[in-house]
Write a protein that holds these residues in place. Structure first.
Motif, PDB file in Angstrom:
ATOM      1  N   SER A  92      26.523  -6.054  -9.894  1.00  0.00           N
ATOM      2  CA  SER A  92      27.538  -5.450 -10.750  1.00  0.00           C
ATOM      3  C   SER A  92      26.880  -4.608 -11.842  1.00  0.00           C
ATOM      4  CB  SER A  92      28.412  -6.537 -11.355  1.00  0.00           C
ATOM      5  OG  SER A  92      27.571  -7.553 -11.846  1.00  0.00           O
ATOM      6  N   ALA A  93      25.689  -5.049 -12.281  1.00  0.00           N
ATOM      7  CA  ALA A  93      24.984  -4.290 -13.317  1.00  0.00           C
ATOM      8  C   ALA A  93      24.252  -3.127 -12.652  1.00  0.00           C
ATOM      9  CB  ALA A  93      23.993  -5.215 -13.997  1.00  0.00           C
ATOM     10  N   SER A  94      23.520  -2.345 -13.464  1.00  0.00           N
ATOM     11  CA  SER A  94      22.784  -1.263 -12.833  1.00  0.00           C
ATOM     12  C   SER A  94      21.585  -1.841 -12.069  1.00  0.00           C
ATOM     13  CB  SER A  94      22.340  -0.232 -13.871  1.00  0.00           C
ATOM     14  OG  SER A  94      21.562  -0.844 -14.831  1.00  0.00           O
ATOM     15  N   ILE A  95      21.160  -1.116 -11.066  1.00  0.00           N
ATOM     16  CA  ILE A  95      20.082  -1.612 -10.205  1.00  0.00           C
ATOM     17  C   ILE A  95      18.775  -0.945 -10.632  1.00  0.00           C
ATOM     18  CG2 ILE A  95      19.234  -1.662  -7.822  1.00  0.00           C
ATOM     19  CD1 ILE A  95      22.263  -1.475  -7.028  1.00  0.00           C
ATOM     20  N   ILE A  96      17.809  -1.778 -10.955  1.00  0.00           N
ATOM     21  CA  ILE A  96      16.506  -1.244 -11.376  1.00  0.00           C
ATOM     22  C   ILE A  96      15.460  -1.672 -10.353  1.00  0.00           C
ATOM     23  CG2 ILE A  96      14.730  -1.263 -13.159  1.00  0.00           C
ATOM     24  CD1 ILE A  96      16.860  -1.661 -15.242  1.00  0.00           C
ATOM     25  N   ILE A  97      14.804  -0.663  -9.767  1.00  0.00           N
ATOM     26  CA  ILE A  97      13.805  -0.955  -8.725  1.00  0.00           C
ATOM     27  C   ILE A  97      12.410  -0.551  -9.206  1.00  0.00           C
ATOM     28  CG2 ILE A  97      13.092  -0.502  -6.326  1.00  0.00           C
ATOM     29  CD1 ILE A  97      15.851  -1.724  -6.315  1.00  0.00           C
ATOM     30  N   LEU A  98      11.461  -1.470  -9.034  1.00  0.00           N
ATOM     31  CA  LEU A  98      10.053  -1.144  -9.245  1.00  0.00           C
ATOM     32  C   LEU A  98       9.493  -0.746  -7.878  1.00  0.00           C
ATOM     33  CD1 LEU A  98       7.182  -1.224 -10.555  1.00  0.00           C
ATOM     34  CD2 LEU A  98       7.152  -3.684 -10.106  1.00  0.00           C
ATOM     35  N   GLY A  99       8.942   0.455  -7.774  1.00  0.00           N
ATOM     36  CA  GLY A  99       8.344   0.919  -6.513  1.00  0.00           C
ATOM     37  C   GLY A  99       6.823   0.885  -6.626  1.00  0.00           C
ATOM     38  N   ILE A 100       6.165   0.493  -5.532  1.00  0.00           N
ATOM     39  CA  ILE A 100       4.694   0.454  -5.499  1.00  0.00           C
ATOM     40  C   ILE A 100       4.224   1.245  -4.277  1.00  0.00           C
ATOM     41  CG2 ILE A 100       2.653  -1.048  -5.321  1.00  0.00           C
ATOM     42  CD1 ILE A 100       4.165  -2.086  -7.597  1.00  0.00           C
ATOM     43  N   GLU A 101       3.293   2.169  -4.497  1.00  0.00           N
ATOM     44  CA  GLU A 101       2.738   2.945  -3.385  1.00  0.00           C
ATOM     45  C   GLU A 101       1.209   2.816  -3.397  1.00  0.00           C
ATOM     46  OE1 GLU A 101       3.171   4.887  -0.718  1.00  0.00           O
ATOM     47  OE2 GLU A 101       1.206   5.843  -0.805  1.00  0.00           O
ATOM     48  N   SER A 102       0.639   2.415  -2.246  1.00  0.00           N
ATOM     49  CA  SER A 102      -0.829   2.302  -2.178  1.00  0.00           C
ATOM     50  C   SER A 102      -1.316   2.573  -0.747  1.00  0.00           C
ATOM     51  CB  SER A 102      -1.274   0.899  -2.605  1.00  0.00           C
ATOM     52  OG  SER A 102      -0.931  -0.058  -1.620  1.00  0.00           O
ATOM     53  N   SER A 103      -0.674   3.545  -0.061  1.00  0.00           N
ATOM     54  CA  SER A 103      -0.993   3.704   1.362  1.00  0.00           C
ATOM     55  C   SER A 103      -2.303   4.437   1.624  1.00  0.00           C
ATOM     56  CB  SER A 103       0.142   4.424   2.084  1.00  0.00           C
ATOM     57  OG  SER A 103       0.256   5.729   1.593  1.00  0.00           O
ATOM     58  N   ASP A 158      11.931  -8.377 -17.021  1.00  0.00           N
ATOM     59  CA  ASP A 158      13.104  -9.195 -16.674  1.00  0.00           C
ATOM     60  C   ASP A 158      14.281  -8.367 -16.160  1.00  0.00           C
ATOM     61  OD1 ASP A 158      11.629 -11.213 -17.640  1.00  0.00           O
ATOM     62  OD2 ASP A 158      12.633 -11.293 -19.602  1.00  0.00           O
ATOM     63  N   GLU A 159      14.297  -7.103 -16.494  1.00  0.00           N
ATOM     64  CA  GLU A 159      15.441  -6.268 -16.090  1.00  0.00           C
ATOM     65  C   GLU A 159      15.321  -5.763 -14.651  1.00  0.00           C
ATOM     66  OE1 GLU A 159      16.958  -3.403 -19.235  1.00  0.00           O
ATOM     67  OE2 GLU A 159      14.995  -3.945 -20.043  1.00  0.00           O
ATOM     68  N   ILE A 160      14.151  -5.908 -14.050  1.00  0.00           N
ATOM     69  CA  ILE A 160      13.931  -5.348 -12.702  1.00  0.00           C
ATOM     70  C   ILE A 160      14.725  -6.150 -11.652  1.00  0.00           C
ATOM     71  CG2 ILE A 160      12.173  -4.876 -10.933  1.00  0.00           C
ATOM     72  CD1 ILE A 160      10.168  -4.474 -13.263  1.00  0.00           C
ATOM     73  N   SER A 161      15.477  -5.434 -10.809  1.00  0.00           N
ATOM     74  CA  SER A 161      16.330  -6.097  -9.808  1.00  0.00           C
ATOM     75  C   SER A 161      15.558  -6.453  -8.543  1.00  0.00           C
ATOM     76  CB  SER A 161      17.479  -5.176  -9.391  1.00  0.00           C
ATOM     77  OG  SER A 161      18.033  -4.513 -10.487  1.00  0.00           O
ATOM     78  N   ALA A 162      14.577  -5.610  -8.171  1.00  0.00           N
ATOM     79  CA  ALA A 162      13.823  -5.851  -6.929  1.00  0.00           C
ATOM     80  C   ALA A 162      12.539  -5.041  -6.966  1.00  0.00           C
ATOM     81  CB  ALA A 162      14.653  -5.436  -5.714  1.00  0.00           C
ATOM     82  N   VAL A 163      11.554  -5.479  -6.160  1.00  0.00           N
ATOM     83  CA  VAL A 163      10.312  -4.719  -6.067  1.00  0.00           C
ATOM     84  C   VAL A 163      10.166  -4.183  -4.639  1.00  0.00           C
ATOM     85  CG1 VAL A 163       8.995  -6.901  -5.831  1.00  0.00           C
ATOM     86  CG2 VAL A 163       7.774  -4.802  -6.317  1.00  0.00           C
ATOM     87  N   ALA A 164       9.975  -2.866  -4.549  1.00  0.00           N
ATOM     88  CA  ALA A 164       9.830  -2.206  -3.240  1.00  0.00           C
ATOM     89  C   ALA A 164       8.388  -1.739  -3.096  1.00  0.00           C
ATOM     90  CB  ALA A 164      10.765  -1.013  -3.153  1.00  0.00           C
ATOM     91  N   PHE A 165       7.825  -1.875  -1.906  1.00  0.00           N
ATOM     92  CA  PHE A 165       6.424  -1.481  -1.711  1.00  0.00           C
ATOM     93  C   PHE A 165       6.273  -0.758  -0.377  1.00  0.00           C
ATOM     94  CE2 PHE A 165       5.107  -4.366   1.662  1.00  0.00           C
ATOM     95  CZ  PHE A 165       6.176  -5.254   1.670  1.00  0.00           C
ATOM     96  N   THR A 166       5.228   0.060  -0.287  1.00  0.00           N
ATOM     97  CA  THR A 166       4.929   0.746   0.973  1.00  0.00           C
ATOM     98  C   THR A 166       4.315  -0.246   1.950  1.00  0.00           C
ATOM     99  OG1 THR A 166       4.460   2.758  -0.234  1.00  0.00           O
ATOM    100  CG2 THR A 166       3.660   2.654   2.034  1.00  0.00           C
ATOM    101  N   ARG A 167       4.985  -0.423   3.075  1.00  0.00           N
ATOM    102  CA  ARG A 167       4.460  -1.356   4.084  1.00  0.00           C
ATOM    103  C   ARG A 167       3.540  -0.632   5.081  1.00  0.00           C
ATOM    104  NH1 ARG A 167       8.154  -4.657   8.376  1.00  0.00           N
ATOM    105  NH2 ARG A 167       6.419  -5.626   9.504  1.00  0.00           N
ATOM    106  N   GLY A 168       3.755   0.660   5.261  1.00  0.00           N
ATOM    107  CA  GLY A 168       2.937   1.454   6.178  1.00  0.00           C
ATOM    108  C   GLY A 168       3.698   2.710   6.539  1.00  0.00           C
ATOM    109  N   PRO A 169       3.144   3.628   7.290  1.00  0.00           N
ATOM    110  CA  PRO A 169       1.773   3.619   7.765  1.00  0.00           C
ATOM    111  C   PRO A 169       0.789   4.028   6.676  1.00  0.00           C
ATOM    112  CG  PRO A 169       2.910   5.582   8.527  1.00  0.00           C
ATOM    113  CD  PRO A 169       3.912   4.763   7.792  1.00  0.00           C
ATOM    114  N   GLY A 170      -0.487   3.706   6.907  1.00  0.00           N
ATOM    115  CA  GLY A 170      -1.514   4.043   5.926  1.00  0.00           C
ATOM    116  C   GLY A 170      -2.782   3.288   6.236  1.00  0.00           C
TER     117      GLY A 170
END
Ligand code: KG4
Length: 355
Positions: free
Chosen positions: A11-22, A82-94
């Motif tokens: 219901s609140a705003s969605i905050i995503i932490l993205g991580i890229e390390s491919s 604490d405000e981050i809703s989810a953490v997204a990361f690069t799974r591949g390819p790389g």
């Protein structure tokens, strides 16, 4: 996997932490409801002297960079962990060792914060970078369905995008990628790594029609760049036999002619794809889309064939975590989460229906 904490926060705003390390950039970004709040990228100079990315050195540099980069992304976004809703990361390819650093970090973060983990296909991220919204300025995302020419150091593909998470690769390289063709040919001319931007700069001073190199004859919408690389190499070798200063004396024309050939190959198949599918919504993504000659050629073709052409901002075409965060956002909306047992993959075709 469904996650109840995700549903609580919907219901609140969605905050995503993205991580890229491919590959050789460690990046972290924060996105709130499609709006980019921060996008921090730490490059790795350590590879320059080797003329290409050294996988083991890349993994080590990711290890050193990841915590400061994530900290900086959170601080710049002006939010708390604490405000981050989810953490997204690069799974591949790389590169597997590089991917493992981002994957392990994201798993740990997800466990510690009690938030969902989202695995992202790097290639899908490049495409969805077109949907990143900035706090200010116009927002012009493409309309579905659209075609995306994805051209980077590791990929050359034409992707038919039906929806955020519904994509189909309708053409792709059977050997080298366009970025590899730029980088490898640049290397034999003695230019620094990565060579693409150097070829681009020098090409602007040269004659694109001075030299002719071989173009592939591949059926359908697929690409091939290895023949061009070989023909370029043999051409230089033969001319160097006659004149040892051939490269220095003709550098600008060599770069211009090489770039012209690569662009021609890329655009011929893209035009074919647009014609066959009847789609006029055309986009481009990946590091090579920074190329000034390619951008110009796309614009000329857009005028000629009445395409609606969309080119993402430069910083979102290169490897970056903002594109991982925006993809994470769309997967979050569909409750598409990963478990702690998720493992990275080095090579894949981009799967249909959102990997
Ligand atoms: O997307 P990207 O940052 O990383 C990969 O996923 O590979 O793309 C890097 C590639 C390199 O091959 C680099 O030489 C190429 O993009 N590149 C360029 C230009 N800027 C970057 N190629 C041609 N012209 C440019 N201006």
């Amino acid at each position: 996997m469904k996650n109840s904490k995700a549903n609580d926060k919907k219901s609140a705003s969605i905050i995503i932490l993205g991580i890229e390390s491919s590959c050789d950039d460690t990046s972290a970004a924060i996105i709130r409801d499609k709006v980019i709040l921060s996008n921090v990228v730490a490059g790795q100079k350590v590879h320059e002297e080797y003329g290409g990315v050294v996988p083991e050195l890349a993994s080590r540099a990711h290890q050193q960079n990841i915590i400061p980069v994530v900290d900086r992304a959170i601080a710049r976004a002006g939010i708390t962990k604490d405000e981050i809703s989810a953490v997204a990361f690069t799974r591949g390819p790389g590169l597997l060792g590089s991917l493992l650093v981002g994957t392990s970090f994201a798993k740990g973060f997800s466990l510690a914060a009690g938030i969902p983990l989202i695995d992202v296909n790097h290639l899908q991220g490049h495409v969805l970078a077109l949907f990143i919204k900035e706090k200010e300025g116009e927002y012009n995302p493409p309309a579905f369905p659209f075609l995306c020419l994805l051209v980077s150091g590791g990929n050359s593909q034409i992707i038919l995008v039906r929806d955020y998470l519904d994509m189909e690769v309708i053409g792709q390289t059977i050997d080298d990628a366009a970025g590899e063709a730029f980088d490898k040919c640049a290397k034999v001319m003695g230019l620094p790594y990565p060579g693409g931007p150097h070829v681009d700069r020098l090409a602007q001073l040269g004659n694109p029609l001075r030299f002719e190199f071989s173009k592939p004859r591949i059926a359908g919408l697929d690409y091939s760049f290895s023949g061009l690389k070989t023909s370029f190499l043999y051409f230089l070798r033969d001319n160097l036999k006659e004149n040892e200063n051939f490269i220095e004396e003709n550098l600008n024309d060599l770069c211009a002619s090489l770039q012209h050939t690569i662009i021609d190959i890329l655009l011929n198949k893209l035009k074919k794809a647009a014609k066959e599918t009847g789609i006029k919504e055309i986009t481009v993504a990946g590091g090579v889309s920074a190329n000034s000659g390619l951008r110009l050629a796309l614009q000329e073709n857009a005028k000629k064939y009445h395409w609606n052409l969309l080119i993402p901002k430069f910083e979102y075409t290169m490897d970056n975590a903002a594109m991982i965060a925006i993809t994470g956002y769309y997967k979050y909306l569909k409750n598409e989460f990963a478990g702690q047992d998720v493992v990275p993959f080095a090579r894949t075709q981009m799967d249909v229906q959102g990997l």
